[in-house]
Write an enzyme that holds these catalytic residues in place. Structure first.
Site, PDB file in Angstrom:
ATOM      1  N   MET A  10       0.833  -1.215   0.000  1.00 26.32           N
ATOM      2  CA  MET A  10       0.000   0.000   0.000  1.00 26.32           C
ATOM      3  C   MET A  10       0.863   1.260   0.000  1.00 26.32           C
ATOM      4  SD  MET A  10      -2.668  -1.500   2.835  1.00 26.32           S
ATOM      5  CE  MET A  10      -1.341  -2.206   3.817  1.00 26.32           C
ATOM      6  N   GLN A  52     -10.919   3.174   0.612  1.00 19.04           N
ATOM      7  CA  GLN A  52     -10.572   4.493   1.142  1.00 19.04           C
ATOM      8  C   GLN A  52     -11.445   5.573   0.512  1.00 19.04           C
ATOM      9  OE1 GLN A  52      -6.411   4.869   0.220  1.00 19.04           O
ATOM     10  NE2 GLN A  52      -5.726   3.821   2.072  1.00 19.04           N
ATOM     11  N   THR A  83       2.349   1.575   5.799  1.00 21.74           N
ATOM     12  CA  THR A  83       1.644   2.700   5.221  1.00 21.74           C
ATOM     13  C   THR A  83       1.209   3.609   6.360  1.00 21.74           C
ATOM     14  OG1 THR A  83      -0.499   3.370   4.261  1.00 21.74           O
ATOM     15  CG2 THR A  83      -0.354   1.141   5.101  1.00 21.74           C
ATOM     16  N   ASN A  84       1.272   4.907   6.135  1.00 15.35           N
ATOM     17  CA  ASN A  84       0.768   5.841   7.134  1.00 15.35           C
ATOM     18  C   ASN A  84      -0.759   5.846   7.187  1.00 15.35           C
ATOM     19  OD1 ASN A  84       3.039   7.821   8.314  1.00 15.35           O
ATOM     20  ND2 ASN A  84       3.603   7.280   6.220  1.00 15.35           N
ATOM     21  N   THR A  85      -1.394   5.947   6.020  1.00 16.83           N
ATOM     22  CA  THR A  85      -2.840   6.148   5.963  1.00 16.83           C
ATOM     23  C   THR A  85      -3.619   5.063   6.685  1.00 16.83           C
ATOM     24  OG1 THR A  85      -2.702   7.385   3.890  1.00 16.83           O
ATOM     25  CG2 THR A  85      -4.828   6.387   4.423  1.00 16.83           C
ATOM     26  N   CYS A 196       3.618  10.079   4.344  1.00 18.14           N
ATOM     27  CA  CYS A 196       3.167   9.067   3.391  1.00 18.14           C
ATOM     28  C   CYS A 196       4.412   8.298   3.003  1.00 18.14           C
ATOM     29  CB  CYS A 196       2.518   9.707   2.172  1.00 18.14           C
ATOM     30  SG  CYS A 196       2.171   8.520   0.856  1.00 18.14           S
ATOM     31  N   THR A 197       4.343   6.997   2.977  1.00 14.57           N
ATOM     32  CA  THR A 197       5.547   6.198   2.793  1.00 14.57           C
ATOM     33  C   THR A 197       6.154   6.347   1.405  1.00 14.57           C
ATOM     34  OG1 THR A 197       4.143   4.262   2.323  1.00 14.57           O
ATOM     35  CG2 THR A 197       4.988   4.501   4.574  1.00 14.57           C
ATOM     36  N   GLU A 198       5.434   6.962   0.458  1.00 12.98           N
ATOM     37  CA  GLU A 198       5.992   7.175  -0.877  1.00 12.98           C
ATOM     38  C   GLU A 198       6.704   8.516  -1.034  1.00 12.98           C
ATOM     39  OE1 GLU A 198       3.354   3.907  -1.127  1.00 12.98           O
ATOM     40  OE2 GLU A 198       2.807   5.941  -0.560  1.00 12.98           O
TER      41      GLU A 198
END
Length: 233
Positions: A10, A52, A83-85, A196-198
């Site tokens: 994710m 989401q 994932t943060n979200t 956000c991990t990206e």
């Protein structure tokens, strides 16, 4: 060594960074051919992203909880949600797994405290920036949290889903993020959480107007430390 469970996919772009960073840290600490004992469940992000968008967080939590339960059953001693979200539903996921959760915000809080930051800006998906689940944990730790203006939040969210999660890293988007960070500095922020991990894919190694705190790297370091401590608290 204990076994770590990664709940990833994710997106898989950032999960790959988790896997590489955790293994690199374990190798550097142990030397030789050592690597990290990891169990990875990588979900189909399209299904989670659709939930989401529709606001069906309960169903997303159920899917991820079942995956986490499988990791625990296979021998994982702790869980990392990559994932943060999706930490919005961290509690029911951890409850389903029945093993300790290494929460992504906690090592970020420790790093911010060590740096003496008081007012911090939060970048991430719209859900992370606008919902309370992330900011509340930071506020409880004593931080003042700010987020970009609405138009900037739209751009940040779009770049994450339409570009970074699909492996596209564009110079124009990097410039836009840097402009947003400069505006946050002018608004009194002392540092930025790349929540956000990206986002590190876009800003890694870039000179920004404020110090950047990379949640992926901090979370991976906490996970490696757990492994190196053989799963002890």
């Amino acid at each position: 060594m204990a076994i770590l469970g990664l709940l990833g996919g994710m997106s898989w772009e950032s999960t790959a960074h988790y896997y590489a960073q955790i293994n690199r840290l374990v190798r550097d600490a142990r030397g030789g051919l050592h690597s990290a004992p990891i169990l990875l469940h990588s979900v189909d992000f399209a299904a989670i992203a659709a939930l989401q968008r529709s606001g069906d967080w309960a169903q997303a939590a159920q899917i991820l909880g079942q995956a986490a339960q499988g990791l625990a059953a296979a021998g994982a001693g702790a869980l990392v949600i990559c994932t943060n979200t999706m930490h919005k539903v961290a509690a029911p996921i951890a409850e389903a797994a029945g093993i300790p959760l290494l929460h992504i915000v906690d090592p970020t809080i420790a790093a911010l405290q060590a740096a003496g930051v008081g007012r911090v800006a939060l970048l991430g998906t719209r859900f992370t920036m606008e919902d309370d689940f992330y900011r509340a944990r930071l506020v409880a730790a004593g931080f003042e949290v700010c987020v970009p203006a609405a138009a900037a939040r739209d751009d940040i969210h779009r770049v994450i889903f339409d570009e970074l999660c699909q492996g596209r890293v564009l110079a124009a988007s990097r410039d836009r993020y840097l402009d947003i960070i400069a505006a946050l500095r002018d608004d009194g922020a002392e540092a930025v959480i790349m929540g956000c991990t990206e986002i590190a894919m876009l800003l890694d190694g870039v000179s920004a107007a404020l110090p950047l705190f990379d949640t992926t790297a901090l979370h991976a370091a906490a996970a490696a430390a757990w492994l190196l401590n053989d799963g002890a608290d």
